[in-house]
Design an enzyme around this catalytic site. Sequence first.
Site, PDB file in Angstrom:
ATOM      1  N   ARG A   1      56.030  40.129  35.342  1.00  0.00           N
ATOM      2  CA  ARG A   1      56.034  39.312  33.939  1.00  0.00           C
ATOM      3  C   ARG A   1      57.414  39.440  33.459  1.00  0.00           C
ATOM      4  O   ARG A   1      57.532  38.406  32.666  1.00  0.00           O
ATOM      5  CB  ARG A   1      54.867  39.700  33.147  1.00  0.00           C
ATOM      6  CG  ARG A   1      53.578  39.435  33.776  1.00  0.00           C
ATOM      7  CD  ARG A   1      52.517  39.732  32.641  1.00  0.00           C
ATOM      8  NE  ARG A   1      51.237  39.051  32.923  1.00  0.00           N
ATOM      9  CZ  ARG A   1      50.052  39.325  32.670  1.00  0.00           C
ATOM     10  NH1 ARG A   1      49.839  40.768  31.967  1.00  0.00           N
ATOM     11  NH2 ARG A   1      48.920  38.659  32.681  1.00  0.00           N
TER      12      ARG A   1
ATOM     13  N   LYS B   1      31.107  36.263  38.663  1.00  0.00           N
ATOM     14  CA  LYS B   1      29.955  36.103  37.799  1.00  0.00           C
ATOM     15  C   LYS B   1      29.972  34.329  37.385  1.00  0.00           C
ATOM     16  O   LYS B   1      31.159  33.705  37.096  1.00  0.00           O
ATOM     17  CB  LYS B   1      29.977  36.624  36.544  1.00  0.00           C
ATOM     18  CG  LYS B   1      29.284  38.006  36.533  1.00  0.00           C
ATOM     19  CD  LYS B   1      29.306  38.560  35.152  1.00  0.00           C
ATOM     20  CE  LYS B   1      29.007  39.867  35.008  1.00  0.00           C
ATOM     21  NZ  LYS B   1      29.284  40.437  33.764  1.00  0.00           N
TER      22      LYS B   1
ATOM     23  N   GLY C   1      43.773  37.241  38.419  1.00  0.00           N
ATOM     24  CA  GLY C   1      44.481  38.322  38.995  1.00  0.00           C
ATOM     25  C   GLY C   1      44.310  38.612  40.604  1.00  0.00           C
ATOM     26  O   GLY C   1      45.072  38.674  41.374  1.00  0.00           O
TER      27      GLY C   1
ATOM     28  N   GLY D   1      42.752  35.164  31.728  1.00  0.00           N
ATOM     29  CA  GLY D   1      41.991  34.542  30.799  1.00  0.00           C
ATOM     30  C   GLY D   1      42.479  33.093  30.353  1.00  0.00           C
ATOM     31  O   GLY D   1      41.623  32.265  30.047  1.00  0.00           O
TER      32      GLY D   1
HETATM   33  P1  AMP Z   1      36.239  37.724  38.820  1.00  0.00           P
HETATM   34  O1  AMP Z   1      36.895  39.065  38.032  1.00  0.00           O
HETATM   35  O2  AMP Z   1      35.217  37.132  38.237  1.00  0.00           O
HETATM   36  O3  AMP Z   1      37.212  36.758  39.353  1.00  0.00           O
HETATM   37  O4  AMP Z   1      35.610  38.606  40.095  1.00  0.00           O
HETATM   38  C1  AMP Z   1      36.434  39.478  40.955  1.00  0.00           C
HETATM   39  C2  AMP Z   1      35.369  40.275  41.645  1.00  0.00           C
HETATM   40  O5  AMP Z   1      34.430  39.591  42.127  1.00  0.00           O
HETATM   41  C3  AMP Z   1      36.190  41.067  42.634  1.00  0.00           C
HETATM   42  O6  AMP Z   1      36.274  42.362  42.357  1.00  0.00           O
HETATM   43  C4  AMP Z   1      35.196  40.751  43.850  1.00  0.00           C
HETATM   44  O7  AMP Z   1      35.189  42.348  44.428  1.00  0.00           O
HETATM   45  C5  AMP Z   1      33.882  40.570  43.308  1.00  0.00           C
HETATM   46  N1  AMP Z   1      33.065  39.648  44.181  1.00  0.00           N
HETATM   47  C6  AMP Z   1      33.394  38.620  44.969  1.00  0.00           C
HETATM   48  N2  AMP Z   1      32.339  38.229  45.573  1.00  0.00           N
HETATM   49  C7  AMP Z   1      31.303  39.038  45.577  1.00  0.00           C
HETATM   50  C8  AMP Z   1      30.053  39.255  46.155  1.00  0.00           C
HETATM   51  N3  AMP Z   1      29.610  38.316  46.760  1.00  0.00           N
HETATM   52  N4  AMP Z   1      29.529  40.234  45.555  1.00  0.00           N
HETATM   53  C9  AMP Z   1      29.757  40.959  44.517  1.00  0.00           C
HETATM   54  N5  AMP Z   1      30.766  40.897  44.013  1.00  0.00           N
HETATM   55  C10 AMP Z   1      31.843  39.918  44.405  1.00  0.00           C
END
Ligand code: AMP
Length: 396
Positions: free
Chosen positions: A36, A203, A353, A376
Amino acid sequence: MAKLIVSDLDVKDKKVLIRVDFNVPIKDGVIGDDNRIVAALPTIQYVIDNGGKAILLSHLGRIKTEEDKAKLSLRPVAERLSELLKKPVTFVPATRGKELEDAIANLKDGDVLVMENTRFEDLDGKKESKNDPELGKYWASLGDLFVNDAFGTAHRAHASNVGISSNMPQAAAGFLMEKEIKFLGDAVENPRHPFVAILGGAKVSDKIGVISNLIKRADKIIVGGGMTYTFYAAKGLTTGKSLVETDKIDLAKQIMAEAGDKLVLPVDNVVATEFANDAPHKVVEGNIPDGYMALDIGPKAIADFKAVLADAKTVVWNGPMGVFEMPNYAEGTLEIGKALGELTDATTIIGGGDSTAAAKQLGIAPKITHISTGGGASLEYLEGKELPGIAAITNK
Ligand code: AMP
């Protein structure tokens, strides 16, 4: 809308306040990744090369207690900046007051000053993060011109971005901000087709806004990662112990109805008995069996996704395809990253990230058209929202 850019300003002999994003990972005073800081160099260099005095403001982490201050001082960042610029940088351990004002008054053309972490102001009534009107006005009074180059905070209305902008006759975008707006803006408003979005991560609720906005614009939306299984539940498939947001199943149904065959879900998955790298695991198609959780997309899904990507002209990727931190569930994310790196005639954009980390791990970062510096902020941009930090920059 085109924005005023730093290169439109006459910076000679001027005190130029520059809001940068120096929110770098830092531990015991050691900077983990200086990306950054490097990304902010073109704007700083432009200002000093053209005879301006650069006064830099940035936040670093979150300041909740007096103890946080010692861990989150910008001093090590100012030192690193000095090495990168190959010139002295004045660091002022204050966010207001005589020491800061005197140091600014002593600046000569071409000098660089970094003031202390703007969030030190958060200890007293969250003045920075709540955009305290007096604070924005005070900071604005320290300079003649304002340049906002901190895309990473553009989705927040803080005193150091929106507060200063609204107390200046005009505010310009720095070169990094300009680049972010150009690439993300073009992808959303004016993509070359086929336009494919790849959305992963934990999510559905975090990505709902992006999916809804991109359904109208993208040709295909590839979904992977933990959010997949809420869609599985919506399709009536069994999900075992997989991550499912039950309160989002109806929404997932609506999205599927609206998206039709634009939405591409994985047909198979790597499923494991526990959330652990060494747990027994296997590949299954369709239904996730009882006692298992899906932790990565499977080989058929990887092949399907690659086929969709093959003729894409614009690709936006946000979020991993599985639990890529564990080697046994990293393949989907790494294969998709590789496929992106192999596209030769496409604009490829990565935000967030985790996807950025995967791109770096694979060494494909140089082949990606644009890696956004804002997690974000890039998501909110892709949602089609107006970001307050950008809205506050003067239109041309
Ligand atoms: P995000 O911050 O929403 O982009 O989510 C990233 C996180 O989602 C990472 O730490 C991944 O380990 C988790 N993740 C990805 N796929 C899965 C899955 N099938 N089940 C649980 N966690 C997951």
